[in-house]
Write an enzyme that holds these catalytic residues in place. Structure first.
Site, PDB file in Angstrom:
ATOM      1  N   GLY A  51     -11.817  -9.867  -1.267  1.00 25.66           N
ATOM      2  CA  GLY A  51     -13.081  -9.660  -0.562  1.00 25.66           C
ATOM      3  C   GLY A  51     -13.629 -10.907   0.094  1.00 25.66           C
ATOM      4  N   ARG A 100     -13.097   2.324  18.973  1.00 24.44           N
ATOM      5  CA  ARG A 100     -12.208   3.397  19.431  1.00 24.44           C
ATOM      6  C   ARG A 100     -12.692   3.998  20.744  1.00 24.44           C
ATOM      7  NH1 ARG A 100     -10.953   7.620  14.877  1.00 24.44           N
ATOM      8  NH2 ARG A 100     -12.947   8.526  15.538  1.00 24.44           N
ATOM      9  N   ARG A 137      -7.481  -9.544   5.338  1.00 27.44           N
ATOM     10  CA  ARG A 137      -7.529  -9.617   6.797  1.00 27.44           C
ATOM     11  C   ARG A 137      -6.837 -10.840   7.407  1.00 27.44           C
ATOM     12  NH1 ARG A 137     -12.457  -6.993   5.567  1.00 27.44           N
ATOM     13  NH2 ARG A 137     -12.819  -5.079   6.781  1.00 27.44           N
ATOM     14  N   THR A 172      -6.060   2.294  -6.958  1.00 32.20           N
ATOM     15  CA  THR A 172      -7.301   2.045  -6.231  1.00 32.20           C
ATOM     16  C   THR A 172      -8.348   3.083  -6.626  1.00 32.20           C
ATOM     17  OG1 THR A 172      -6.256   0.969  -4.336  1.00 32.20           O
ATOM     18  CG2 THR A 172      -8.360   2.030  -3.950  1.00 32.20           C
ATOM     19  N   TYR A 199      -2.503   5.064  -3.972  1.00 29.09           N
ATOM     20  CA  TYR A 199      -3.518   6.057  -3.645  1.00 29.09           C
ATOM     21  C   TYR A 199      -3.074   7.330  -4.362  1.00 29.09           C
ATOM     22  CZ  TYR A 199      -5.900   3.384   0.040  1.00 29.09           C
ATOM     23  OH  TYR A 199      -6.633   2.460   0.730  1.00 29.09           O
ATOM     24  N   SER A 230       0.820  -1.205   0.000  1.00 26.91           N
ATOM     25  CA  SER A 230       0.000   0.000   0.000  1.00 26.91           C
ATOM     26  C   SER A 230       0.859   1.262   0.000  1.00 26.91           C
ATOM     27  CB  SER A 230      -0.914   0.021   1.224  1.00 26.91           C
ATOM     28  OG  SER A 230      -1.555   1.273   1.369  1.00 26.91           O
ATOM     29  N   SER A 266     -12.972  -5.708  -6.537  1.00 27.30           N
ATOM     30  CA  SER A 266     -12.788  -5.398  -5.116  1.00 27.30           C
ATOM     31  C   SER A 266     -13.787  -4.356  -4.652  1.00 27.30           C
ATOM     32  CB  SER A 266     -11.364  -4.863  -4.891  1.00 27.30           C
ATOM     33  OG  SER A 266     -11.172  -4.435  -3.554  1.00 27.30           O
TER      34      SER A 266
END
Length: 428
Positions: free
Chosen positions: A357, A241, A380, A225, A199, A176, A323
């Site tokens: 996904g 959070r 993940r 992306t 990005y 990334s 995605s």
């Protein structure tokens, strides 16, 4: 004792063992696994018991439902439980969150349940080949690692540990833009080039600099992306959070410059004009402009309709990744595995089609390949492994998914990836 006497006694011993095992096998008081257990202690075996399950395969778990080391994992979900325990609430929330009510995140998983696998028999599958070739590069497996931002939030060794795991297990990965490790260091750790997920930002000078740096480092593909244009509402993150007692502003302060100050891909770049990481306002003209800059392969990540897939071909895109950002882009309730066939049909074999996904099992992988995907990107699960145990955790996640994939390959009678096709699955 003479050799003939020894052979005679050995034969009698084996016969006695066999008779005992046959007696135990017929007993309603013992499960087959227990019979195999006894057989092991007797030092003998029976062909009838050759495929019995080993009841001692997994050591006892010592911490409730949590595994104590990677070797104890039965599947990739075991790592999620440990990750949730060891990560700060906000960091786990970031990893776990979809958008709104997480319904699209759930839809990605539910989509696999609508596809059944057709098992074939009497095919010699003792030797199988899981390699795939993409852009002239041979991957050891169609299972690659999707880009995940800020992996230093999950483990101090971040993408470096992931890269070493990919090297050890022979998988490709995508880094990334806002990773915690530079592309130069990731390529060094993996020992070979990785793909780079871009990005775009809203400052073309910064975008161009990122592309040039990635390609100079050796990245064979730039992955733009395109599914983060409309913003998102990550409720699960916000909820988790609330329970985080740390002072988050110690690391996270307002302003783009502060946001990327710990992201090495932005080192030495003037980001004073950047207001948005995701390039809000990006159109197909942007893709055309980027195509003019990218010297290697250009991939679009986030395509979920046949209309956009066809248009991507018109703009010279070299591959697509189906995605929805792991259910983190929009609350569409549409699974990526559900839209895969229309994307595959739209490109008609002209470019590779990858997908991410919700992939958690080897059976998920074979379903995607059967529907026309060239490869699958997993997100993940490897982050769970990284958070739980660092590099060994990532390696075990890859080991488990590859092992499951090879197992189901054999069950469908496929000895190589090309033999996995539409006849391997059916709709439920």
């Amino acid at each position: 004792m003479s050799r003939s006497d020894q052979q005679s006694n050995g034969g009698e011993t084996q016969l006695s063992r066999r008779k005992l095992l046959e007696f135990l096998s017929a007993s309603p008081m013992l499960a087959p696994g227990a019979v195999a257990f006894v057989a092991g202690f007797l030092g003998g075996s029976s062909s009838a018991l050759a495929q019995s399950y080993d009841v001692l395969r997994q050591a006892p778990v010592l911490d409730g439902d949590l595994i104590a080391n990677p070797a104890q994992a039965l599947n990739v979900f075991d790592f999620e439980l440990v990750a949730k325990k060891v990560l700060p609430p906000a960091h786990y929330g970031y990893l776990a969150s979809g958008v709104d009510g997480d319904e699209t995140l759930k839809a990605n998983r539910d989509g696999f349940e609508k596809i059944a696998i057709r098992a074939r028999r009497l095919i010699d599958v003792r030797k199988i080949d899981t390699t795939v070739k993409i852009f002239g590069e041979t991957w050891g497996s169609p299972i690659a690692l999707a880009p995940i931002s800020s992996q230093g939030a999950f483990h101090p060794e971040a993408e470096g540990a992931v890269a070493r795991a990919c090297k050890a297990k022979n998988h490709q990965m995508i880094l990334s833009t806002v990773g915690s490790t530079s592309i130069e260091d990731v390529i060094k750790e993996r020992g070979s080039p990785v793909w780079y997920m871009l990005y775009p930002t809203d400052d073309w000078a910064v975008t161009e600099a990122l592309v040039k740096r990635a390609e100079k480092a050796g990245a064979p593909a730039i992955v733009l992306t395109v599914d983060r244009q409309g913003g998102r509402n990550t409720e699960t993150l916000f909820r988790e959070r609330r329970g985080d007692t740390r002072t988050c502003t110690d690391c996270h302060t307002p302003g783009f410059k502060n946001e990327v100050s710990r992201k090495p891909m932005f080192d030495d770049l003037d980001v004073s004009k950047v207001t948005n990481l995701y390039g809000t306002g990006m159109t197909w003209d942007y893709v055309k402009r980027l195509r003019g800059v990218v010297k290697g392969k250009l991939v679009l990540k986030g395509i979920v309709t046949q209309e956009d897939a066809k248009k991507a071909l018109d703009y010279g895109v070299d591959a697509l990744i189906v995605s929805n950002h792991g259910g983190r882009a929009e609350e569409s309730l549409q699974s990526t595995i559900g839209v895969l066939p229309e994307i595959v049909g739209a490109v008609n074999g002209k470019v590779p089609v990858l997908i991410d996904g919700g992939f958690r099992r080897g059976t998920d992988v074979i379903k995607a390949l059967a529907l026309g995907a060239t490869a699958v990107c997993v997100g993940r699960p490897y982050a769970w492994g990284l958070a739980a145990f660092g590099q060994p955790g990532v390696e075990m996640v890859l080991t488990i998914m590859q092992r499951e994939f090879e197992t189901i390959m054999r069950q469908v009678g496929a000895t190589k990836i090309a033999e996995i096709n539409g006849t391997s699955v059916s709709r439920v």
